[in-house]
Design a protein around this motif. Structure first.
Motif, PDB file in Angstrom:
ATOM      1  N   LEU A 342       0.818  -1.211   0.000  1.00 44.16           N
ATOM      2  CA  LEU A 342       0.000   0.000   0.000  1.00 44.16           C
ATOM      3  C   LEU A 342       0.850   1.259   0.000  1.00 44.16           C
ATOM      4  N   ILE A 343       1.887   1.288   0.831  1.00 45.42           N
ATOM      5  CA  ILE A 343       2.752   2.467   0.909  1.00 45.42           C
ATOM      6  C   ILE A 343       3.416   2.738  -0.436  1.00 45.42           C
ATOM      7  N   GLY A 344       3.867   1.696  -1.111  1.00 48.60           N
ATOM      8  CA  GLY A 344       4.471   1.877  -2.430  1.00 48.60           C
ATOM      9  C   GLY A 344       3.504   2.518  -3.415  1.00 48.60           C
ATOM     10  N   ARG A 345       2.251   2.081  -3.412  1.00 54.19           N
ATOM     11  CA  ARG A 345       1.260   2.661  -4.322  1.00 54.19           C
ATOM     12  C   ARG A 345       0.983   4.126  -3.980  1.00 54.19           C
ATOM     13  N   ILE A 346       0.847   4.404  -2.675  1.00 54.16           N
ATOM     14  CA  ILE A 346       0.569   5.786  -2.251  1.00 54.16           C
ATOM     15  C   ILE A 346       1.712   6.700  -2.655  1.00 54.16           C
ATOM     16  N   TRP A 347       2.946   6.273  -2.403  1.00 59.47           N
ATOM     17  CA  TRP A 347       4.087   7.118  -2.736  1.00 59.47           C
ATOM     18  C   TRP A 347       4.204   7.348  -4.241  1.00 59.47           C
ATOM     19  N   ASP A 348       3.930   6.311  -5.040  1.00 62.91           N
ATOM     20  CA  ASP A 348       3.990   6.484  -6.494  1.00 62.91           C
ATOM     21  C   ASP A 348       2.994   7.544  -6.960  1.00 62.91           C
ATOM     22  N   PHE A 349       1.772   7.493  -6.456  1.00 61.08           N
ATOM     23  CA  PHE A 349       0.742   8.460  -6.851  1.00 61.08           C
ATOM     24  C   PHE A 349       1.089   9.859  -6.353  1.00 61.08           C
ATOM     25  N   TRP A 350       1.535   9.953  -5.104  1.00 62.73           N
ATOM     26  CA  TRP A 350       1.881  11.247  -4.482  1.00 62.73           C
ATOM     27  C   TRP A 350       3.070  11.891  -5.197  1.00 62.73           C
ATOM     28  N   ASN A 351       4.088  11.106  -5.511  1.00 58.22           N
ATOM     29  CA  ASN A 351       5.255  11.638  -6.222  1.00 58.22           C
ATOM     30  C   ASN A 351       4.896  12.139  -7.620  1.00 58.22           C
ATOM     31  N   GLU A 352       3.901  11.485  -8.232  1.00 63.83           N
ATOM     32  CA  GLU A 352       3.500  11.859  -9.585  1.00 63.83           C
ATOM     33  C   GLU A 352       2.626  13.112  -9.600  1.00 63.83           C
ATOM     34  N   TYR A 353       1.715  13.217  -8.640  1.00 66.07           N
ATOM     35  CA  TYR A 353       0.698  14.274  -8.710  1.00 66.07           C
ATOM     36  C   TYR A 353       0.747  15.279  -7.563  1.00 66.07           C
ATOM     37  N   GLY A 354       1.550  15.033  -6.532  1.00 68.49           N
ATOM     38  CA  GLY A 354       1.607  15.958  -5.416  1.00 68.49           C
ATOM     39  C   GLY A 354       2.341  17.237  -5.752  1.00 68.49           C
ATOM     40  N   ASN A 355       1.833  18.346  -5.228  1.00 65.64           N
ATOM     41  CA  ASN A 355       2.515  19.628  -5.373  1.00 65.64           C
ATOM     42  C   ASN A 355       3.607  19.765  -4.319  1.00 65.64           C
ATOM     43  N   ARG A 357       5.383  20.743  -1.136  1.00 72.25           N
ATOM     44  CA  ARG A 357       4.911  21.005   0.221  1.00 72.25           C
ATOM     45  C   ARG A 357       3.432  20.672   0.379  1.00 72.25           C
ATOM     46  N   GLU A 358       2.986  19.637  -0.303  1.00 69.41           N
ATOM     47  CA  GLU A 358       1.603  19.176  -0.176  1.00 69.41           C
ATOM     48  C   GLU A 358       1.587  17.814   0.484  1.00 69.41           C
ATOM     49  N   ARG A 359       0.946  17.729   1.643  1.00 70.37           N
ATOM     50  CA  ARG A 359       0.839  16.453   2.343  1.00 70.37           C
ATOM     51  C   ARG A 359      -0.131  15.538   1.607  1.00 70.37           C
ATOM     52  N   VAL A 360      -0.058  14.247   1.926  1.00 65.54           N
ATOM     53  CA  VAL A 360      -0.913  13.279   1.258  1.00 65.54           C
ATOM     54  C   VAL A 360      -2.389  13.597   1.475  1.00 65.54           C
ATOM     55  N   GLY A 361      -2.764  13.976   2.691  1.00 67.97           N
ATOM     56  CA  GLY A 361      -4.158  14.301   2.962  1.00 67.97           C
ATOM     57  C   GLY A 361      -4.648  15.474   2.149  1.00 67.97           C
ATOM     58  N   GLU A 362      -3.778  16.457   1.924  1.00 70.48           N
ATOM     59  CA  GLU A 362      -4.151  17.603   1.097  1.00 70.48           C
ATOM     60  C   GLU A 362      -4.290  17.206  -0.366  1.00 70.48           C
ATOM     61  N   LEU A 363      -3.447  16.275  -0.817  1.00 70.45           N
ATOM     62  CA  LEU A 363      -3.579  15.761  -2.175  1.00 70.45           C
ATOM     63  C   LEU A 363      -4.919  15.064  -2.362  1.00 70.45           C
ATOM     64  N   VAL A 364      -5.312  14.256  -1.380  1.00 76.52           N
ATOM     65  CA  VAL A 364      -6.599  13.557  -1.453  1.00 76.52           C
ATOM     66  C   VAL A 364      -7.737  14.567  -1.534  1.00 76.52           C
ATOM     67  N   GLN A 365      -7.651  15.630  -0.733  1.00 78.98           N
ATOM     68  CA  GLN A 365      -8.685  16.657  -0.783  1.00 78.98           C
ATOM     69  C   GLN A 365      -8.729  17.343  -2.144  1.00 78.98           C
ATOM     70  N   ARG A 366      -7.574  17.581  -2.724  1.00 78.49           N
ATOM     71  CA  ARG A 366      -7.517  18.338  -3.980  1.00 78.49           C
ATOM     72  C   ARG A 366      -8.023  17.520  -5.161  1.00 78.49           C
TER      73      ARG A 366
END
Length: 404
Positions: A342-355, A357-366
């Motif tokens: 699960l962590i690997g999948r989350i990090w892959d998505f976050w690294n691809e689409y996260g801005n 200084r954007e936390r994972v929870g903020e990415l989910v909200q956006r």
């Protein structure tokens, strides 16, 4: 504790009337501890002087940042400089080291003495046991002392923790070591995760910080739901275990089971007829209140594991967020394997689409929970819903001029 390698000078004897106010009252005071260290530490003396100046001017005098660190690591050291270094030379450099704590914060006295001795040789002697993430915080040293401090800590069996845009040091409650409610071995899981993600801790690879905390039961003694990007909170999926004889003993001892247990149940899933306690386990939300009130009579079910939650954070860039359910239940024996996938999948998505200084929870909200779940390959389940609809009815407005 006091440093033995500070420069001459400092502000020993300087009056600190504003800091003195913080020693008054019934609570422990950090000012008292710094003053104790200042009896033998020049840097602690200058720290008091600069802090008093900050209160006088209502302005902070720390400059955060700077490219400081130890060989091979991109994290674990927080650079800090004074912008009034000429006035307070012994805190002109006042870098912080984060040291990875043992799971559950269990130490031998010899280990604590070793850490303190190292820090007295190389730094201010001031510590914070522990920081918000859980690390041992060593407060205040100069740039030339960073590498020698790190080498001595490593030889003593300690490593640095995470800082910057990295996976922060995992932390956990005492779990099965001391708590009978623990639904999985939180200390073992915390240790295993720490060992598995050394690169992500020491060489920051992410858009921003990523915190991971392991709580052995729903009491959540590490406050993971409010502070961790990924929370692992122990739970069970069968019925609460009830000892009817002990329930009777609590009632006989004066506990008002109706008032103190049933009436305070958030889902009102418990009934007491004066003789027997009945629980509608289908509506139980595992809040632990009843178990905490009557620990001899009630205990978690026997089918134990953890719920995995995502998105908790403090209010820095945006407002505070509490974690939301990601996976409702993972059996205890499958936790490590499930988390690594699960962590690997989350990090892959976050690294691809996260801005930045954007936390994972903020990415989910956006991007929205549906897009996030699709991106990490999870199917939605009812437990992921933060709250039900306020209005169950949907109204369709007819177009103007349309026939009824």
């Amino acid at each position: 504790m006091a440093s033995k390698n500070n420069e001459d000078g400092g502000c020993s004897g300087k009056k600190t009337p504003l800091l003195d106010e913080l020693e008054k009252g019934p609570w422990p005071s950090f000012v008292k501890e710094i003053k104790s260290a200042a009896e033998t530490s020049k840097s602690a003396q200058d720290l008091l002087g600069q802090l008093e100046l900050s209160y006088e001017e209502k302005k902070g005098h720390w400059k955060h940042g700077g490219l400081v660190g130890v060989l091979g690591y991109g994290g674990g050291v927080i650079g800090r400089y004074s912008d009034v270094g000429e006035q307070f030379p012994n805190v002109a450099h006042f870098h912080t080291l984060r040291v990875n704590h043992p799971a559950g914060w269990f130490y031998t006295s010899a280990a604590l003495r070793t850490i303190c001795d190292i820090w007295e040789r190389h730094g201010s002697g001031l510590t914070n046991m522990h920081g918000s993430t859980g690390d041992i915080i060593l407060l205040g040293t100069t740039t030339p002392q960073l590498e020698p401090t790190f080498q001595e800590l490593a030889q003593a069996g300690f490593d640095l923790g995470g800082s910057g845009s990295s996976m922060r040091t995992p932390s956990c409650c005492v779990g099965m070591a001391r708590c009978e409610w623990a639904c999985y071995d939180a200390m073992k899981l915390c240790y295993d995760l720490t060992m598995a993600y050394q690169d992500e801790m020491h060489r920051p690879p992410f858009p921003y910080k990523f915190k991971l905390k392991c709580a052995g039961c729903p009491n959540d003694c590490v406050a993971s739901i409010a502070r961790a990007d990924l929370s692992i909170i122990g739970t069970w999926r069968d019925d609460i275990q009830v000892d009817d004889a002990e329930v009777t003993q609590y009632a006989a001892a004066g506990v008002s089971i109706q008032k103190h247990v049933c009436d305070l149940c958030p889902t009102k899933c418990m009934e007491w007829d004066g003789k027997k306690l009945a629980i509608d386990n289908r509506n139980c939300v595992r809040c632990m209140h009843c178990i905490n009130v009557m620990p001899k009579a009630l205990r978690p079910g026997s089918d134990r594991g953890a719920v995995i939650m995502i998105g908790g954070k403090a209010p820095i860039m945006q407002g505070a967020l509490l974690s939301s359910v990601l996976i409702p239940f993972v059996p205890a024996a499958e936790l490590m394997e499930t988390l690594q996938e699960l962590i690997g999948r989350i990090w892959d998505f976050w690294n691809e689409y996260g801005n930045n200084r954007e936390r994972v929870g903020e990415l989910v909200q956006r991007v929205g929970l549906p897009a996030f779940l699709d991106g990490i390959g999870l199917d939605p389940v009812p437990e992921m819903i933060a709250s039900p609809r306020d209005n169950p009815y949907i109204y369709f407005q007819a177009r103007k001029g349309a026939q009824p």
